[in-house]
Design a protein around this motif. Structure first.
Motif, mmCIF file in Angstrom:
data_model
loop_
_atom_site.group_PDB
_atom_site.id
_atom_site.type_symbol
_atom_site.label_atom_id
_atom_site.label_comp_id
_atom_site.label_asym_id
_atom_site.label_seq_id
_atom_site.Cartn_x
_atom_site.Cartn_y
_atom_site.Cartn_z
ATOM 1 N N ILE A 151 0.929 -1.209 -0.092
ATOM 2 C CA ILE A 151 0.141 -0.131 -0.222
ATOM 3 C C ILE A 151 0.941 1.301 -0.020
ATOM 4 O O ILE A 151 0.867 2.369 -0.734
ATOM 5 C CB ILE A 151 -0.956 -0.110 1.310
ATOM 6 N N VAL A 152 1.960 1.362 0.967
ATOM 7 C CA VAL A 152 2.814 2.488 1.002
ATOM 8 C C VAL A 152 3.487 2.523 -0.330
ATOM 9 O O VAL A 152 3.799 3.821 -0.782
ATOM 10 C CB VAL A 152 3.785 2.344 2.125
ATOM 11 N N ALA A 153 3.968 1.425 -0.931
ATOM 12 C CA ALA A 153 4.913 1.553 -2.257
ATOM 13 C C ALA A 153 3.994 2.236 -3.421
ATOM 14 O O ALA A 153 4.231 2.900 -4.142
ATOM 15 C CB ALA A 153 5.199 0.266 -2.599
ATOM 16 N N TYR A 154 2.706 1.688 -3.299
ATOM 17 C CA TYR A 154 1.726 2.357 -4.306
ATOM 18 C C TYR A 154 1.513 3.916 -4.108
ATOM 19 O O TYR A 154 1.687 4.630 -5.082
ATOM 20 C CB TYR A 154 0.325 1.498 -4.325
ATOM 21 N N ALA A 155 1.090 4.015 -2.814
ATOM 22 C CA ALA A 155 0.972 5.763 -2.576
ATOM 23 C C ALA A 155 2.086 6.490 -2.858
ATOM 24 O O ALA A 155 2.067 7.657 -3.378
ATOM 25 C CB ALA A 155 0.486 5.867 -1.369
ATOM 26 N N ALA A 156 3.346 6.168 -2.336
ATOM 27 C CA ALA A 156 4.499 6.701 -2.262
ATOM 28 C C ALA A 156 5.072 6.891 -4.019
ATOM 29 O O ALA A 156 5.539 7.713 -4.193
ATOM 30 C CB ALA A 156 5.597 6.158 -1.521
ATOM 31 N N GLY A 157 5.073 5.883 -4.521
ATOM 32 C CA GLY A 157 5.539 5.742 -5.855
ATOM 33 C C GLY A 157 4.718 6.825 -6.756
ATOM 34 O O GLY A 157 5.485 7.706 -7.634
ATOM 35 N N ARG A 158 3.435 6.928 -6.417
ATOM 36 C CA ARG A 158 2.754 7.723 -7.580
ATOM 37 C C ARG A 158 3.087 9.249 -7.112
ATOM 38 O O ARG A 158 3.057 10.213 -7.892
ATOM 39 C CB ARG A 158 1.308 7.583 -7.225
ATOM 40 N N ARG A 159 3.212 9.476 -5.580
ATOM 41 C CA ARG A 159 3.519 10.895 -5.212
ATOM 42 C C ARG A 159 5.079 11.354 -5.439
ATOM 43 O O ARG A 159 5.119 12.504 -5.959
ATOM 44 C CB ARG A 159 3.143 11.089 -3.690
ATOM 45 N N LEU A 160 5.890 10.494 -5.278
ATOM 46 C CA LEU A 160 7.526 11.204 -5.496
ATOM 47 C C LEU A 160 7.823 10.627 -6.898
ATOM 48 O O LEU A 160 8.760 11.383 -7.182
ATOM 49 C CB LEU A 160 8.100 9.936 -4.460
ATOM 50 N N GLY A 161 7.484 9.798 -7.473
ATOM 51 C CA GLY A 161 7.938 9.520 -8.826
ATOM 52 C C GLY A 161 9.380 9.003 -8.805
ATOM 53 O O GLY A 161 9.821 8.248 -7.922
ATOM 54 N N GLY A 199 8.914 4.435 -4.470
ATOM 55 C CA GLY A 199 7.852 3.802 -3.900
ATOM 56 C C GLY A 199 8.229 2.375 -3.190
ATOM 57 O O GLY A 199 7.886 1.962 -1.896
ATOM 58 N N THR A 200 9.069 1.582 -3.877
ATOM 59 C CA THR A 200 9.686 0.407 -3.477
ATOM 60 C C THR A 200 10.277 0.662 -2.008
ATOM 61 O O THR A 200 10.244 -0.237 -1.162
ATOM 62 C CB THR A 200 10.512 -0.435 -4.423
ATOM 63 N N LEU A 201 11.312 1.651 -1.864
ATOM 64 C CA LEU A 201 12.017 1.912 -0.845
ATOM 65 C C LEU A 201 11.138 2.223 0.379
ATOM 66 O O LEU A 201 11.298 1.661 1.312
ATOM 67 C CB LEU A 201 13.140 2.868 -1.023
ATOM 68 N N ALA A 202 9.970 3.224 0.102
ATOM 69 C CA ALA A 202 9.328 3.557 1.015
ATOM 70 C C ALA A 202 8.442 2.469 1.624
ATOM 71 O O ALA A 202 8.115 2.392 2.804
ATOM 72 C CB ALA A 202 8.380 4.849 0.582
ATOM 73 N N GLY A 203 8.053 1.599 0.613
ATOM 74 C CA GLY A 203 7.060 0.379 0.986
ATOM 75 C C GLY A 203 8.135 -0.637 1.831
ATOM 76 O O GLY A 203 7.361 -1.074 2.835
ATOM 77 N N ALA A 204 9.140 -0.847 1.494
ATOM 78 C CA ALA A 204 10.210 -1.633 2.350
ATOM 79 C C ALA A 204 10.290 -1.095 3.619
ATOM 80 O O ALA A 204 10.264 -1.734 4.557
ATOM 81 C CB ALA A 204 11.663 -1.809 1.492
ATOM 82 N N ALA A 205 10.558 0.080 3.933
ATOM 83 C CA ALA A 205 10.689 0.988 5.210
ATOM 84 C C ALA A 205 9.284 0.745 5.986
ATOM 85 O O ALA A 205 9.450 0.376 7.167
ATOM 86 C CB ALA A 205 10.899 2.456 4.872
ATOM 87 N N ALA A 206 8.383 0.893 5.387
ATOM 88 C CA ALA A 206 7.052 0.788 6.046
ATOM 89 C C ALA A 206 6.759 -0.669 6.564
ATOM 90 O O ALA A 206 6.435 -1.123 7.538
ATOM 91 C CB ALA A 206 5.834 1.220 5.261
#
Length: 267
Positions: A165-175, A190-197
């Protein structure tokens, strides 16, 4: 030690917090997805609460549905799907009732899958059917590992879901740079943000080890890319269309499957 009972308050809190966030967003797609989670999470938790019998039943049902979707993607015939489904369910039941015989059950399933096109004398499509069937057995047969993992399997389900969920949202926002040509919409950010979450979720659930960390941070994204590769080969957007807001069941468990596989190998 992680227990299913100890996870219930966290799951309830996460669903409540997610519901508030989704309501605030006023995005219909997110609302539909949350409703699916609100129905699915209690069912999954109840199955894990029952221990190996409940997990085995859940894994077998999920395996049958996933085989149906996978067979549709790779255009497998009815007989191939039935044999593959039986092989996956057989693996799950063996992991529950006779865990020492899992490798033998896997070998028997592989022989049955290969035997179908051989016995039918399919010279034109036989090789493709065998390859697709064996990939399905290796990929979807990982569901049997949930019986062995027990409550840790539920923790992986939670952590991987949060990471997705975080990877999807962060990837769209951060690019930023794309993760892989297999899935152009996914970004490294998004992948890195999702991994952290996901790692944060493991820490909160007292299940953060180097093995679970690699399973979530590496296995999860690889599982998503594996399904993307299969779907691109089949020229399909989703594995199914029956699960509201999510496509098919295989679209929801792709990351979990490889995360479980990584944890089983490392564990």
């Amino acid at each position: 030690m992680t227990t299913v009972g100890g996870l219930v308050p966290y799951l309830g809190g996460a669903l409540a917090a997610g519901g508030l966030a989704v309501a605030a967003s006023r995005q219909r797609e997110l609302m539909v997805r949350w409703c699916v989670w609100a129905l699915g999470v209690p069912l999954v938790t109840a199955a894990f609460w029952l221990g190996p019998p409940g997990i085995a039943v859940l894994a077998a049902v999920v395996g049958v549905v996933a085989v149906a979707e996978y067979g549709g993607l790779l255009r497998l015939g009815p007989v191939d799907r039935v044999v593959l489904g039986a092989a996956v369910v057989g693996l799950v039941l063996t992991a529950w009732l006779a865990p020492g015989e899992v490798l033998r059950a896997a070998a028997a399933g592989a022989l049955a899958i290969a035997g179908v096109p051989l016995l039918s004398g399919d010279a034109e499509h036989g090789l493709r059917r065998v390859q697709a069937g064996l990939l399905g057995l290796v990929w979807l047969g990982v569901l049997a590992g949930l019986v062995r993992l027990g409550a840790v399997g539920l923790v992986l389900f939670v952590a991987v879901s949060i990471a997705d969920i975080v990877a999807y949202a962060a990837g769209r926002r951060l690019g930023g740079p794309r993760l892989s040509p297999l899935s152009p919409a996914k970004r490294w950010s998004g992948t890195l943000a999702g991994a952290a979450a996901g790692l944060g979720a493991l820490a909160v659930l007292s299940s953060l080890t180097w093995q679970t960390a690699l399973a979530v941070a590496v296995g999860g994204p690889l599982g998503d890319l594996l399904e993307s590769m299969v779907k691109r080969g089949a020229r399909a957007k989703d594995a199914g269309s029956w699960l509201a807001g999510s496509g098919g069941l295989l679209d929801r468990i792709d990351s979990l499957l490889i995360a479980v596989a990584v944890l089983l190998v490392l564990g």
